[in-house]
Design an enzyme around this catalytic site. Structure first.
Site, mmCIF file in Angstrom:
data_model
loop_
_atom_site.group_PDB
_atom_site.id
_atom_site.type_symbol
_atom_site.label_atom_id
_atom_site.label_comp_id
_atom_site.label_asym_id
_atom_site.label_seq_id
_atom_site.Cartn_x
_atom_site.Cartn_y
_atom_site.Cartn_z
ATOM 1 N N GLN A 10 -7.391 -1.865 12.291
ATOM 2 C CA GLN A 10 -8.124 -3.112 11.881
ATOM 3 C C GLN A 10 -8.947 -3.430 13.129
ATOM 4 O OE1 GLN A 10 -8.413 -4.380 8.920
ATOM 5 N NE2 GLN A 10 -6.857 -4.451 8.024
ATOM 6 N N LYS B 299 0.574 -7.872 -2.916
ATOM 7 C CA LYS B 299 -0.933 -7.102 -3.500
ATOM 8 C C LYS B 299 -0.817 -5.739 -3.879
ATOM 9 C CE LYS B 299 -4.244 -6.017 -0.569
ATOM 10 N NZ LYS B 299 -4.790 -4.769 -0.982
ATOM 11 N N THR C 271 -15.611 -5.270 4.366
ATOM 12 C CA THR C 271 -15.506 -5.360 6.105
ATOM 13 C C THR C 271 -15.788 -3.922 6.539
ATOM 14 O OG1 THR C 271 -13.212 -5.356 5.928
ATOM 15 C CG2 THR C 271 -14.270 -7.684 6.188
ATOM 16 N N ARG D 86 -3.358 -10.001 12.182
ATOM 17 C CA ARG D 86 -2.090 -9.600 13.182
ATOM 18 C C ARG D 86 -1.440 -10.491 13.666
ATOM 19 N NH1 ARG D 86 -2.552 -6.093 10.082
ATOM 20 N NH2 ARG D 86 -3.057 -4.036 10.355
ATOM 21 N N HIS E 116 -16.436 -3.874 -10.728
ATOM 22 C CA HIS E 116 -17.810 -3.874 -10.574
ATOM 23 C C HIS E 116 -18.359 -2.904 -11.643
ATOM 24 C CE1 HIS E 116 -21.471 -3.642 -7.541
ATOM 25 N NE2 HIS E 116 -21.748 -3.899 -8.849
ATOM 26 N N ASP E 117 -19.054 -3.652 -12.655
ATOM 27 C CA ASP E 117 -19.338 -2.899 -13.707
ATOM 28 C C ASP E 117 -20.258 -4.104 -14.533
ATOM 29 O OD1 ASP E 117 -19.705 -1.140 -15.981
ATOM 30 O OD2 ASP E 117 -17.708 -0.041 -15.215
ATOM 31 N N ILE E 118 -20.563 -3.597 -16.059
ATOM 32 C CA ILE E 118 -21.436 -4.206 -16.694
ATOM 33 C C ILE E 118 -20.650 -5.561 -16.911
ATOM 34 C CG2 ILE E 118 -23.100 -2.681 -17.436
ATOM 35 C CD1 ILE E 118 -21.342 -2.511 -20.204
ATOM 36 N N ASP F 121 -5.555 -6.085 -6.712
ATOM 37 C CA ASP F 121 -6.710 -5.921 -5.828
ATOM 38 C C ASP F 121 -7.391 -4.731 -6.393
ATOM 39 O OD1 ASP F 121 -8.523 -5.879 -3.884
ATOM 40 O OD2 ASP F 121 -7.113 -5.055 -2.442
ATOM 41 N N LEU F 122 -8.270 -4.500 -7.433
ATOM 42 C CA LEU F 122 -8.888 -3.370 -8.144
ATOM 43 C C LEU F 122 -10.192 -3.728 -7.896
ATOM 44 C CD1 LEU F 122 -6.709 -2.786 -11.251
ATOM 45 C CD2 LEU F 122 -6.508 -1.721 -8.895
ATOM 46 N N LYS F 123 -10.960 -4.886 -7.297
ATOM 47 C CA LYS F 123 -12.345 -5.080 -6.986
ATOM 48 C C LYS F 123 -13.315 -4.354 -8.317
ATOM 49 C CE LYS F 123 -11.435 -4.649 -2.045
ATOM 50 N NZ LYS F 123 -10.320 -4.079 -2.030
ATOM 51 N N GLY G 172 -0.344 -6.413 5.817
ATOM 52 C CA GLY G 172 0.218 -5.171 5.548
ATOM 53 C C GLY G 172 1.385 -4.664 6.030
ATOM 54 N N ARG G 173 0.700 -3.714 7.151
ATOM 55 C CA ARG G 173 1.696 -2.941 8.019
ATOM 56 C C ARG G 173 2.381 -3.855 8.654
ATOM 57 N NH1 ARG G 173 -3.171 1.187 9.113
ATOM 58 N NH2 ARG G 173 -4.096 -0.780 8.615
ATOM 59 N N ASP H 252 0.806 -1.419 0.049
ATOM 60 C CA ASP H 252 -0.023 0.189 0.000
ATOM 61 C C ASP H 252 0.858 1.218 0.087
ATOM 62 O OD1 ASP H 252 -2.508 -1.548 0.100
ATOM 63 O OD2 ASP H 252 -2.135 -1.969 2.225
HETATM 64 O O1 C5P Z 1 -1.667 -3.106 6.900
HETATM 65 P P1 C5P Z 1 -2.896 -4.157 6.937
HETATM 66 O O2 C5P Z 1 -2.379 -5.735 7.176
HETATM 67 O O3 C5P Z 1 -4.050 -3.691 7.774
HETATM 68 O O4 C5P Z 1 -3.370 -4.255 5.415
HETATM 69 C C1 C5P Z 1 -4.350 -5.117 5.047
HETATM 70 C C2 C5P Z 1 -4.769 -5.025 3.536
HETATM 71 O O5 C5P Z 1 -6.026 -5.588 3.133
HETATM 72 C C3 C5P Z 1 -4.847 -3.506 3.062
HETATM 73 O O6 C5P Z 1 -4.446 -3.449 1.637
HETATM 74 C C4 C5P Z 1 -6.233 -3.217 3.177
HETATM 75 O O7 C5P Z 1 -6.715 -2.372 2.303
HETATM 76 C C5 C5P Z 1 -6.673 -4.708 2.599
HETATM 77 N N1 C5P Z 1 -8.236 -4.863 3.084
HETATM 78 C C6 C5P Z 1 -8.469 -5.024 4.327
HETATM 79 N N2 C5P Z 1 -9.854 -5.482 4.703
HETATM 80 C C7 C5P Z 1 -10.409 -5.599 3.752
HETATM 81 C C8 C5P Z 1 -10.230 -5.589 2.674
HETATM 82 C C9 C5P Z 1 -8.812 -5.310 2.188
HETATM 83 O O8 C5P Z 1 -7.733 -4.710 5.301
HETATM 84 N N3 C5P Z 1 -11.811 -6.171 4.164
#
Ligand code: C5P
Length: 233
Positions: free
Chosen positions: A190, A34, A120, A181, A65-67, A61-63, A210-211, A12
């Site tokens: 989160q 990702k 979420t 985590r 959503h269209d026709i 991860d572009l999700k 991620g982080r 990210d």
């Molecule tokens: O840094 P962290 O571990 O929270 O990153 C989680 C990644 O997953 C981010 O790219 C976030 O946008 C993505 N994500 C999320 N929850 C979702 C869908 C995607 O945290 N429900």
């Protein structure tokens, strides 16, 4: 240089350079990466090329959503750039998902296509405001089944949902779960987090992290600590 690791590191970052600076500290034999909306919108296909060149498998991860035709073309474009996985919103409906899947099959593209069920960030009240009166958990299950019936290979879901989706859609249906985590990490923003081991035990097939890795002093040390937590899976 494919990996068997369930770990997907979320890159990210707002620029190609920042993303590659992190990728260069990671080992493509021990994780996938990702690429999300911000990074892709800023850097475009160049980021995919650079990551593939370094041996990484990429979840784009572009999700979408269209026709149906538009989504199928976007999914095809992603697959032709060699991404390992791409996703769409299940709420785009059966025809949208089936058309996208058919497009991959017709072109012998093996990219995994998965669906987002309910974001979420949404709660039952938010669904009600959209006119969806079903309880959130039930709606998630409904959309996961619809994705499965439409031929998709899995869903993005919270680890809390993995066990139920495994029962409904089967073991081989992919469950890609963020909100993970490891024991050494802080929650950040989160809400309902799960440890890596716990999430795999609940039925997740892949963990988006991620982080806890990207903001660690040494990302590979953090990745190794997660691998240790995952021993046995
Ligand atoms: O840094 P962290 O571990 O929270 O990153 C989680 C990644 O997953 C981010 O790219 C976030 O946008 C993505 N994500 C999320 N929850 C979702 C869908 C995607 O945290 N429900």
């Amino acid at each position: 240089m494919a990996t068997d690791s369930p770990i997907i590191i979320a890159l990210d970052y707002p620029s190609l350079d920042a993303a590659l600076c992190m990728a260069d500290q990671l080992d493509p034999t021990r994780c996938r990466v990702k690429v999300g909306k911000e990074l892709f919108t800023r850097s475009g296909p160049a980021v995919l090329e650079a990551l593939h060149g370094r041996g990484f498998e990429v979840f784009l991860d572009l999700k979408f959503h269209d026709i149906p035709n538009t989504v199928a073309s976007a999914v095809q474009a992603a697959a032709e750039q060699g991404v390992w996985m791409v996703n769409v919103h299940a709420s785009g409906g059966r025809r949208m998902m089936e058309t996208a899947m058919q497009r991959l099959d017709q072109n012998a593209l093996t990219t995994h296509l998965i669906a987002v069920t309910v974001l979420t960030s949404m709660q039952t009240d938010d669904l009600a405001e959209l006119g969806i009166k079903t309880p959130l958990a039930e709606h998630v299950e409904h959309l996961a089944l619809l994705a499965k019936q439409s031929g998709l290979q899995g869903v993005v879901c919270s680890a809390q949902e993995s066990a139920r989706i495994k029962t409904l859609c089967g073991e081989s249906f992919l469950k890609v779960t963020p909100g993970i985590r490891p024991s050494f990490a802080v929650a950040n923003d989160q809400q309902r987090t799960m440890g890596p081991n716990e999430a795999m035990a609940a039925g997740s097939s892949h963990l988006v992290i991620g982080r806890p890795v990207t903001q660690a002093d040494d990302p590979m040390v953090a990745l190794e600590a997660i691998e240790v937590e995952l021993e046995g899976h």
